[in-house]
Design an enzyme around this catalytic site. Structure first.
Site, PDB file in Angstrom:
ATOM      1  N   GLN B 255      29.847  -3.247  13.505  1.00  0.00           N
ATOM      2  CA  GLN B 255      28.994  -4.425  13.605  1.00  0.00           C
ATOM      3  C   GLN B 255      27.713  -4.226  12.807  1.00  0.00           C
ATOM      4  O   GLN B 255      27.267  -5.125  12.091  1.00  0.00           O
ATOM      5  CB  GLN B 255      28.650  -4.691  15.074  1.00  0.00           C
ATOM      6  CG  GLN B 255      27.979  -6.023  15.303  1.00  0.00           C
ATOM      7  CD  GLN B 255      28.837  -7.159  14.817  1.00  0.00           C
ATOM      8  OE1 GLN B 255      30.001  -7.260  15.155  1.00  0.00           O
ATOM      9  NE2 GLN B 255      28.289  -8.009  13.968  1.00  0.00           N
ATOM     10  N   HIS B 258      27.409  -5.158   9.098  1.00  0.00           N
ATOM     11  CA  HIS B 258      27.465  -6.558   8.673  1.00  0.00           C
ATOM     12  C   HIS B 258      26.200  -6.990   7.940  1.00  0.00           C
ATOM     13  O   HIS B 258      26.255  -7.638   6.898  1.00  0.00           O
ATOM     14  CB  HIS B 258      27.678  -7.485   9.875  1.00  0.00           C
ATOM     15  CG  HIS B 258      29.090  -7.932  10.020  1.00  0.00           C
ATOM     16  ND1 HIS B 258      29.751  -8.604   9.026  1.00  0.00           N
ATOM     17  CD2 HIS B 258      29.971  -7.794  11.026  1.00  0.00           C
ATOM     18  CE1 HIS B 258      30.982  -8.878   9.417  1.00  0.00           C
ATOM     19  NE2 HIS B 258      31.151  -8.380  10.628  1.00  0.00           N
ATOM     20  N   GLU B 322      28.547 -12.198  21.357  1.00  0.00           N
ATOM     21  CA  GLU B 322      29.622 -12.792  20.550  1.00  0.00           C
ATOM     22  C   GLU B 322      30.917 -11.993  20.759  1.00  0.00           C
ATOM     23  O   GLU B 322      31.962 -12.554  21.041  1.00  0.00           O
ATOM     24  CB  GLU B 322      29.193 -12.758  19.078  1.00  0.00           C
ATOM     25  CG  GLU B 322      30.206 -13.360  18.124  1.00  0.00           C
ATOM     26  CD  GLU B 322      29.843 -13.088  16.667  1.00  0.00           C
ATOM     27  OE1 GLU B 322      28.942 -12.249  16.411  1.00  0.00           O
ATOM     28  OE2 GLU B 322      30.468 -13.701  15.786  1.00  0.00           O
ATOM     29  N   HIS B 323      30.830 -10.680  20.598  1.00  0.00           N
ATOM     30  CA  HIS B 323      31.985  -9.794  20.819  1.00  0.00           C
ATOM     31  C   HIS B 323      31.665  -8.832  21.959  1.00  0.00           C
ATOM     32  O   HIS B 323      30.594  -8.227  21.964  1.00  0.00           O
ATOM     33  CB  HIS B 323      32.286  -8.942  19.584  1.00  0.00           C
ATOM     34  CG  HIS B 323      32.470  -9.725  18.326  1.00  0.00           C
ATOM     35  ND1 HIS B 323      31.452  -9.902  17.413  1.00  0.00           N
ATOM     36  CD2 HIS B 323      33.542 -10.378  17.824  1.00  0.00           C
ATOM     37  CE1 HIS B 323      31.906 -10.630  16.394  1.00  0.00           C
ATOM     38  NE2 HIS B 323      33.164 -10.933  16.618  1.00  0.00           N
ATOM     39  N   ASP B 356      38.551  -9.639  14.143  1.00  0.00           N
ATOM     40  CA  ASP B 356      37.935 -10.103  12.904  1.00  0.00           C
ATOM     41  C   ASP B 356      38.985 -10.516  11.873  1.00  0.00           C
ATOM     42  O   ASP B 356      38.744 -11.390  11.049  1.00  0.00           O
ATOM     43  CB  ASP B 356      37.070  -8.981  12.290  1.00  0.00           C
ATOM     44  CG  ASP B 356      35.790  -8.762  13.068  1.00  0.00           C
ATOM     45  OD1 ASP B 356      35.391  -9.669  13.810  1.00  0.00           O
ATOM     46  OD2 ASP B 356      35.185  -7.670  12.929  1.00  0.00           O
ATOM     47  N   HIS B 415      29.075 -57.545  32.401  1.00  0.00           N
ATOM     48  CA  HIS B 415      30.212 -56.659  32.672  1.00  0.00           C
ATOM     49  C   HIS B 415      31.103 -57.266  33.751  1.00  0.00           C
ATOM     50  O   HIS B 415      32.329 -57.215  33.667  1.00  0.00           O
ATOM     51  CB  HIS B 415      29.717 -55.287  33.144  1.00  0.00           C
ATOM     52  CG  HIS B 415      29.165 -54.434  32.044  1.00  0.00           C
ATOM     53  ND1 HIS B 415      28.086 -54.790  31.288  1.00  0.00           N
ATOM     54  CD2 HIS B 415      29.563 -53.211  31.567  1.00  0.00           C
ATOM     55  CE1 HIS B 415      27.827 -53.838  30.401  1.00  0.00           C
ATOM     56  NE2 HIS B 415      28.710 -52.870  30.550  1.00  0.00           N
TER      57      HIS B 415
END
Lengths: 429, 429
Positions: B255, B258, B322-323, B356, B415
């Site tokens: 990670q 990245h 996220e993960h 991924d 209505h």
């Protein structure tokens, strides 16, 4: 109501143009309100209640007594009608549950997906001229089915500090007991940021005026989700030579009475029929209590005469109406072909009012052309879908080399190494 | 990596704080770009390509020849690996299809819901240091399954005007042939507003830098939907006394490589194990080509020692990663209890790299804590769900009076009238 015929494709957007919200102008008013609530908490909220709702609130929360008292105010017949609506909405939204997805994608590679309730949701119910208890049902029922841990309902009080009893009754009926007396951008800010007494929520739902709309979009930048961007309510009614003009007129008027910015569009395969509908509108309008609102909304409305099925579909999908009423012989065929629309009302006996209250579908729908990409509120709106994966030794051996190669092709050697190190550990197995 | 223990609940948010995007600062840069593309169209786009990508583009579109040529550049082995990934992603996303919902909610009241593809979608694939062809698969495959009419892919060219051939190969493999050579905020503007040669889309997907992220949020005000708000990628790795420290280290590093803003969090039931993981990180780091990036990302990273299952779950859900990688004996139990997370990786042999690239789940996931309310990209992201209702004469007679009463209680007589006029028409039946 202006009538258009033979509208060329590139002119269509112009004819169907909606009034645009002046975001920057409203943002200038809303931003300081958000900031003040963020910094000032409950004190700021009470100050705004005094300023905008003309009420000095001792407590922001509706008390247990107030909730109980609401049961006595609402009549039995109305209670029964609310029960019917509740049952239908519950039934249609319960049916939206999906089973968890589980599969062995390849030997040793297990993937799954499960729906998890969003923990804390905030439901905003506007105040103003009409007590929108129907929106309490439309948001509260799927929130309950989803199983959200915490459901906060916020609605502006009157100048006596009271929320409409039918709104309170509907909330209590669904077991929603955390009700705060807050309206406008300050209510959105309270639920987005949290204060001493208002808990922060994960997602905010519900309609509102332009200040509420812009406030929702602004707080949505900061880790609070919103149901969808909003705009004035809309209906498109489609008629042919055989449609009942009086039905079409009543549907157009039921939209027009919502607000002076309501969007009302008539599509007709026959000019004669369109003119009949317009005559009927004038006639029906005279008896309407909210006539002054409907008249103003109708000033901006249009009728479009179409000469083919293709043109009809193009007009519908170009506009992307929130509500589409098909008073047509071939209503089913057209319903099966439209793409950009919130909810479809098929045939002569299905006015929009049914979806607004009690057919079972949700009435929180995409407006302003958002039907091209958004769905209306549903059970899904209160859930998140989480994916899971588990790879066995066997799966690692099989899929590992593939992932190594793909990671290397993206120059991500750390990604590759997380696989390599595991593959190496298996060498002694 | 800083190590924390006995973190009190109210300090947790502080320890786990993410760097916040300076929205206003980036907005000031992005807004004029959006405006220029809106007004200047293709000419503005070519000017930006010259300015930012240092290339004079004759044609914004990738030619058929360029797409074909990409097939010759990509090696057979990589092609086979891409095929495996494609098959798994296809399988897991095909399984997400749902049948139309149809039910008679009460006698004579038929409601249904169907999934309709969003017509025109734009997929943004970042350029930069790594050719993210995996994102082409993750966005392109569900778009194809959904049946979107028009799929536009946009990616920045290098200074020779070329897009990475693996990206082009992956696009062509999925039958995505409309590829534009555009990057940054200007690419988002082109797809949001349309130009002479770029068609306007209904929804924009894909990751990007802060300019792309802010551009997406800004255009999302104007009738273009976006997949989700984005932030830097994140992983949380949870270990116990028995976990393999080297596995955990490799996951944290995959990670960290990245980007320098990548978020990396270790959670451990044992201080000793946490220290072992940190040692392993230092060791593994030396061999990593993207070491300089990973080192910077690790500087902002934290390890948290937890003393109970309850504390562990609280740390996970408070952060909302996220993960989430569970290198735990009781990984299944914890996986079944977490609520705020994008995707979960269970057990020792399931590094994030699998998700991924090739396990089948989608890698476009909520970051920045958005896992509290958002799901990752799935087939649903490319569909809208439209509701339909049809009421028969019988249904009208039964449900009509209920709707009349509810409409009246909301003071919406228009209505009510849409129902009354229809009920009256049945009196002669």
């Amino acid at each position: 109501m202006k009538v258009f015929e033979n509208v060329e494709a590139d002119k269509l957007n112009q004819v169907l143009e909606r009034p645009s919200l002046n975001f920057s102008r409203v943002e200038k008013i809303v931003t300081p309100i958000l900031e003040k609530v963020k910094r000032g908490g409950d004190r700021a909220l009470k100050k705004f209640a005094l300023e905008y709702d003309h009420v000095e609130l001792k407590d922001l929360w509706v008390s247990e007594e107030e909730l109980k008292a609401a049961h006595d105010v609402v009549g039995d017949s109305l209670k029964r009608s609310i029960d019917v609506a509740k049952t239908n909405i519950l039934r249609f939204h319960e049916a939206q549950k999906v089973q968890p997805l589980e599969m062995e994608v390849m030997p040793g590679v297990h993937c799954s997906r499960r729906s998890i309730p969003i923990r804390r949701v905030g439901l905003y119910i506007p105040g103003g001229t009409a007590p929108l208890f129907s929106t309490v049902l439309m948001l509260g029922i799927p929130a309950r089915i989803a199983g959200c841990d915490e459901i906060i309902l916020s609605s502006p009080p009157n100048n006596l500090g009271e929320i409409n009893p039918i709104v309170l009754y509907a909330a209590d009926l669904l077991g929603i007991t955390k009700v705060i007396k807050l309206g406008g951008a300050q209510a959105i800010a309270a639920m987005a940021y949290g204060t001493e007494s208002v808990p922060r929520v994960d997602k905010i739902f519900g309609p509102g005026n332009q200040y509420v709309t812009v406030a929702k979009q602004l707080v949505a930048r900061d880790t609070v989700a919103i149901d969808m961007p909003a705009g004035p309510s809309e209906v498109m009614v489609v008629v042919d030579g055989d449609s009942k003009a009086s039905f079409a007129a009543s549907d157009l008027l039921s939209q027009a009475e919502h607000g002076i910015d309501s969007q009302v569009v008539l599509v007709s395969t026959s000019r004669e029929k369109a003119e009949k509908v317009i005559k009927k509108i004038k006639k029906q309008l005279t008896d309407l209590p909210r006539k002054h609102i409907a008249e103003k909304a109708l000033r901006g409305s249009v009728a479009i005469i179409v000469n083919s099925k293709k043109e009809m579909l193009n007009v519908i999908d170009s506009y992307g109406p929130e509500h589409l009423i098909l008073l047509l012989k071939n209503a089913h065929e057209i319903a099966g072909k439209v793409s950009n629309v919130g909810s479809v009302f098929i045939g002569p006996y299905t006015p929009e009012s049914f979806g607004d209250y009690a057919s079972g579908t949700n009435h929180t729908l995409p407006t302003n052309g958002w039907a091209n990409a958004y769905s209306g509120v549903s059970l899904d709106s209160f859930l998140k879908k989480i994916t899971y994966q588990e790879v066995s030794k066997k799966g690692l051996k099989k899929l590992g080399p593939v992932v190594q190669e793909l990671a290397e092709a993206e120059h991500l050697y750390g990604h590759k190494n997380a696989v390599s190190i595991r593959l190496r550990s298996l060498q002694n197995d």
